[in-house]
Design a protein around this motif. Sequence first.
Motif, PDB file in Angstrom:
ATOM      1  N   VAL A  16       2.228   4.550  10.921  1.00 19.90           N
ATOM      2  CA  VAL A  16       1.643   4.360   9.596  1.00 19.90           C
ATOM      3  C   VAL A  16       0.943   3.012   9.576  1.00 19.90           C
ATOM      4  CG1 VAL A  16       2.126   4.048   7.142  1.00 19.90           C
ATOM      5  CG2 VAL A  16       3.340   5.821   8.438  1.00 19.90           C
ATOM      6  N   GLU A  17      -0.372   3.033   9.385  1.00 21.47           N
ATOM      7  CA  GLU A  17      -1.126   1.776   9.346  1.00 21.47           C
ATOM      8  C   GLU A  17      -1.094   1.166   7.948  1.00 21.47           C
ATOM      9  OE1 GLU A  17      -5.320   1.979  10.377  1.00 21.47           O
ATOM     10  OE2 GLU A  17      -5.322  -0.174  10.805  1.00 21.47           O
ATOM     11  N   SER A  18      -1.244   1.998   6.923  1.00 22.25           N
ATOM     12  CA  SER A  18      -1.279   1.545   5.532  1.00 22.25           C
ATOM     13  C   SER A  18      -0.618   2.611   4.671  1.00 22.25           C
ATOM     14  CB  SER A  18      -2.722   1.321   5.058  1.00 22.25           C
ATOM     15  OG  SER A  18      -3.388   0.384   5.876  1.00 22.25           O
ATOM     16  N   PHE A  19      -0.107   2.208   3.523  1.00 23.91           N
ATOM     17  CA  PHE A  19       0.541   3.188   2.652  1.00 23.91           C
ATOM     18  C   PHE A  19       0.359   2.795   1.201  1.00 23.91           C
ATOM     19  CE2 PHE A  19       4.190   0.412   1.989  1.00 23.91           C
ATOM     20  CZ  PHE A  19       4.187  -0.354   3.146  1.00 23.91           C
ATOM     21  N   HIS A  20       0.444   3.806   0.352  1.00 21.70           N
ATOM     22  CA  HIS A  20       0.151   3.641  -1.068  1.00 21.70           C
ATOM     23  C   HIS A  20       1.348   4.084  -1.892  1.00 21.70           C
ATOM     24  CE1 HIS A  20      -4.224   3.159  -0.256  1.00 21.70           C
ATOM     25  NE2 HIS A  20      -3.927   3.922   0.778  1.00 21.70           N
TER      26      HIS A  20
ATOM     27  N   ILE B 288      -2.197  -6.452   3.791  1.00 21.68           N
ATOM     28  CA  ILE B 288      -1.928  -5.794   2.516  1.00 21.68           C
ATOM     29  C   ILE B 288      -1.501  -4.360   2.826  1.00 21.68           C
ATOM     30  CG2 ILE B 288      -2.942  -5.092   0.317  1.00 21.68           C
ATOM     31  CD1 ILE B 288      -2.671  -8.165   0.705  1.00 21.68           C
ATOM     32  N   ASP B 289      -0.365  -3.940   2.251  1.00 21.44           N
ATOM     33  CA  ASP B 289       0.210  -2.640   2.602  1.00 21.44           C
ATOM     34  C   ASP B 289      -0.784  -1.492   2.462  1.00 21.44           C
ATOM     35  OD1 ASP B 289       2.656  -3.875   3.001  1.00 21.44           O
ATOM     36  OD2 ASP B 289       3.546  -3.172   1.118  1.00 21.44           O
ATOM     37  N   ASP B 290      -1.514  -1.490   1.336  1.00 18.69           N
ATOM     38  CA  ASP B 290      -2.371  -0.330   1.054  1.00 18.69           C
ATOM     39  C   ASP B 290      -3.672  -0.370   1.835  1.00 18.69           C
ATOM     40  OD1 ASP B 290      -4.556  -1.559  -0.929  1.00 18.69           O
ATOM     41  OD2 ASP B 290      -2.610  -2.335  -1.539  1.00 18.69           O
ATOM     42  N   GLY B 291      -4.092  -1.534   2.259  1.00 24.39           N
ATOM     43  CA  GLY B 291      -5.228  -1.671   3.165  1.00 24.39           C
ATOM     44  C   GLY B 291      -6.530  -1.063   2.700  1.00 24.39           C
ATOM     45  N   ASN B 292      -6.657  -0.866   1.422  1.00 28.42           N
ATOM     46  CA  ASN B 292      -7.677   0.047   0.950  1.00 28.42           C
ATOM     47  C   ASN B 292      -9.084  -0.528   0.946  1.00 28.42           C
ATOM     48  OD1 ASN B 292      -8.623   2.404  -0.074  1.00 28.42           O
ATOM     49  ND2 ASN B 292      -7.050   2.585  -1.599  1.00 28.42           N
ATOM     50  N   ASN B 293      -9.225  -1.734   0.542  1.00 30.91           N
ATOM     51  CA  ASN B 293     -10.461  -2.453   0.820  1.00 30.91           C
ATOM     52  C   ASN B 293     -10.113  -3.921   0.852  1.00 30.91           C
ATOM     53  OD1 ASN B 293     -10.575  -3.565  -1.778  1.00 30.91           O
ATOM     54  ND2 ASN B 293     -12.049  -2.080  -2.524  1.00 30.91           N
ATOM     55  N   ALA B 294     -11.100  -4.791   0.852  1.00 33.47           N
ATOM     56  CA  ALA B 294     -10.814  -6.195   1.144  1.00 33.47           C
ATOM     57  C   ALA B 294     -10.414  -7.009  -0.078  1.00 33.47           C
ATOM     58  CB  ALA B 294     -12.027  -6.827   1.824  1.00 33.47           C
ATOM     59  N   ARG B 295     -10.431  -6.431  -1.297  1.00 31.72           N
ATOM     60  CA  ARG B 295     -10.288  -7.310  -2.464  1.00 31.72           C
ATOM     61  C   ARG B 295      -8.988  -8.083  -2.479  1.00 31.72           C
ATOM     62  NH1 ARG B 295      -9.352  -3.621  -7.981  1.00 31.72           N
ATOM     63  NH2 ARG B 295      -7.189  -3.046  -7.532  1.00 31.72           N
ATOM     64  N   ALA B 296      -7.884  -7.435  -2.087  1.00 33.67           N
ATOM     65  CA  ALA B 296      -6.585  -8.096  -2.185  1.00 33.67           C
ATOM     66  C   ALA B 296      -6.416  -9.154  -1.104  1.00 33.67           C
ATOM     67  CB  ALA B 296      -5.464  -7.060  -2.102  1.00 33.67           C
ATOM     68  N   CYS B 297      -6.712  -8.810   0.160  1.00 36.19           N
ATOM     69  CA  CYS B 297      -6.499  -9.799   1.214  1.00 36.19           C
ATOM     70  C   CYS B 297      -7.433 -10.988   1.036  1.00 36.19           C
ATOM     71  CB  CYS B 297      -6.613  -9.172   2.600  1.00 36.19           C
ATOM     72  SG  CYS B 297      -8.200  -8.449   3.011  1.00 36.19           S
TER      73      CYS B 297
END
Lengths: 351, 351
Positions: A16-20, B288-297
């Motif tokens: 698991v690379e990332s999780f939500h 960042i766990d969710d890794g979804n885009n760069a805003r958080a990191c």
Amino acid sequence: MSSHPILAEALRGGIVESFHRGALAIVDADGGVHTALGDIDRPVFPRSAIKVLQALPLVASGAADRFGLSDEELALACASHGGEPRHAATAAAMLAKAGLDVDALECGTHWPYHDGSIKALAAAGQPPSALHNNCSGKHAGFVCLGCLLAEQAGGRDRRDYLRGYVRPDHPVMREVTAALQATTGYELARTAVGTDGCSIPTYAIPLRHLAHAFARVATGCGLSPGHARAAQRLRAAVARAPYMVAGSGRLDTRLMERLGERLFCKVGAEGMYCAALPELGLGVAIKIDDGNNARACEVVLAAVVERLLPLADDDRAFVHGLSDLALGNWNGIEVGRLRAADALRGGARHR
Amino acid sequence: MSSHPILAEALRGGIVESFHRGALAIVDADGGVHTALGDIDRPVFPRSAIKVLQALPLVASGAADRFGLSDEELALACASHGGEPRHAATAAAMLAKAGLDVDALECGTHWPYHDGSIKALAAAGQPPSALHNNCSGKHAGFVCLGCLLAEQAGGRDRRDYLRGYVRPDHPVMREVTAALQATTGYELARTAVGTDGCSIPTYAIPLRHLAHAFARVATGCGLSPGHARAAQRLRAAVARAPYMVAGSGRLDTRLMERLGERLFCKVGAEGMYCAALPELGLGVAIKIDDGNNARACEVVLAAVVERLLPLADDDRAFVHGLSDLALGNWNGIEVGRLRAADALRGGARHR
């Protein structure tokens, strides 16, 4: 804040690379909770996931009939569309039916969501207009509602009457908020209020109440006769014109093209999803904690549909392919998967 | 999986609308942990955050000197650039110095990240090429390294020698992996391996080891003399040409334009950040766990810089504006804020 369950995960290289994390409510029209994952009583901003609720006054008031709105136009009133040429043209047609044009829109301008439409505008040397805003259909619906209200208020000048329709205290937005209050049963006067991307208010509402509202949309139960008829008409319009509610390649369009009136679903910003399942009498509301883009809430919504709806094998395979999908890289190599988490596949908590 | 602390949050209407959990390691060159938030021993894919480590062999081998690479070109070898015209031209120039062209690149093609460059290509009716891939500079560096290795292997044909350089067993990638192994001190042969967006392998490495590697990059301590000199040269090149490592409006470019050699930082896909703080002898790694885009990191990295580096008032205000920023809507109205969480502002756990 207590930790929510993991609802979706992205895999790469076998790990698991990332999780939500997030929360999910499935509720029936009596308010009975079918499924609850995470905290379903924390108020969250539903954003665009409730556009169908915000469109109820357009139909219930008689404005949709007064201006002869088509299924395509009613679907666009519930849409976060891609700003493709047909979307922009349909919004313009709605405004024209009310005797107005793009200048009446107060949603602001942004480049289309749809990639090919961005490039086509750029290639033509054209800037986007408010018609390309993903909310232009919803706002065109507000404008039509406002034009009817202006007539009912003694034939006031439409443009004057409409000015500032995005503000909470404008008669148009008061109608919209009243519909939200009635369908969710949540005390909006006492909750947090934010400003949405398109400048109208967004009210913080618990997932329990959002799911309940969508169970009411699914069944008509617990709604006023006017709202019940409007909900049925809007669901039918979207089922007949699912391209209008989202656009090319988008999940809402793909699912409703496939399943028709068996499903009404709508994505919202910051990880929101709401859905109605008429044959089951259930409403669904999902909020992904991180809200960062739509990838997580999309696979979660697809997994919920896959789990709840009795589906023929080919439909099941289609929906499964949307809840567990390959991630490719720039060379088109499959490098991982994005999928709904086990909590949604195996044993979600029933109570 | 145990729950990580909240590192960043998005606010709207006075409440937290969305939030991002994650982990953070700050480590010195001896491996001493300055700060740990969350699980810093879970292996994560560093993705593009370690491009500077992957570029060490380009310099240490002598290839950068052999082909006369400039600061701009060395910075591009460490970049996830926006595909702006200068980025694409600089990648082409690196390849030309090695006697090759875009056909040598195995990174794949995608449209530029930079919005204006997408529209400019579309307006010109031109498709993107592999030069626009955000990794084209890193790959041009691999190509230069491979050309030197081909010469050292008895003057083998460069194109033949290079073919398949993205594969883990190719001599080029073996050099790159050896540098990663040496700088992180982590046993890569025993960890999970994924395929990155540009088709090279990405190895799962704990944040503790990634931060340690960046402390070594910051100080040179614990590196071979060749790697130490290469790290110093790459940091200096990026500080002199920060536009090349990212591009217009991007955080890495903005921070390093402001702070010069006081900071080396690099974003990676799926919520990764790594940074080196030479004057403090510290390395930083964030996931960042969710890794979804760069805003958080991005806001987390800015908050770490703000907290650790002694800054003049104007620099502090500049960096603070990147760790706590306004979110606007389509009408340009401020509707909320995106900011690093209290865990990073007040008392991060030291041990």
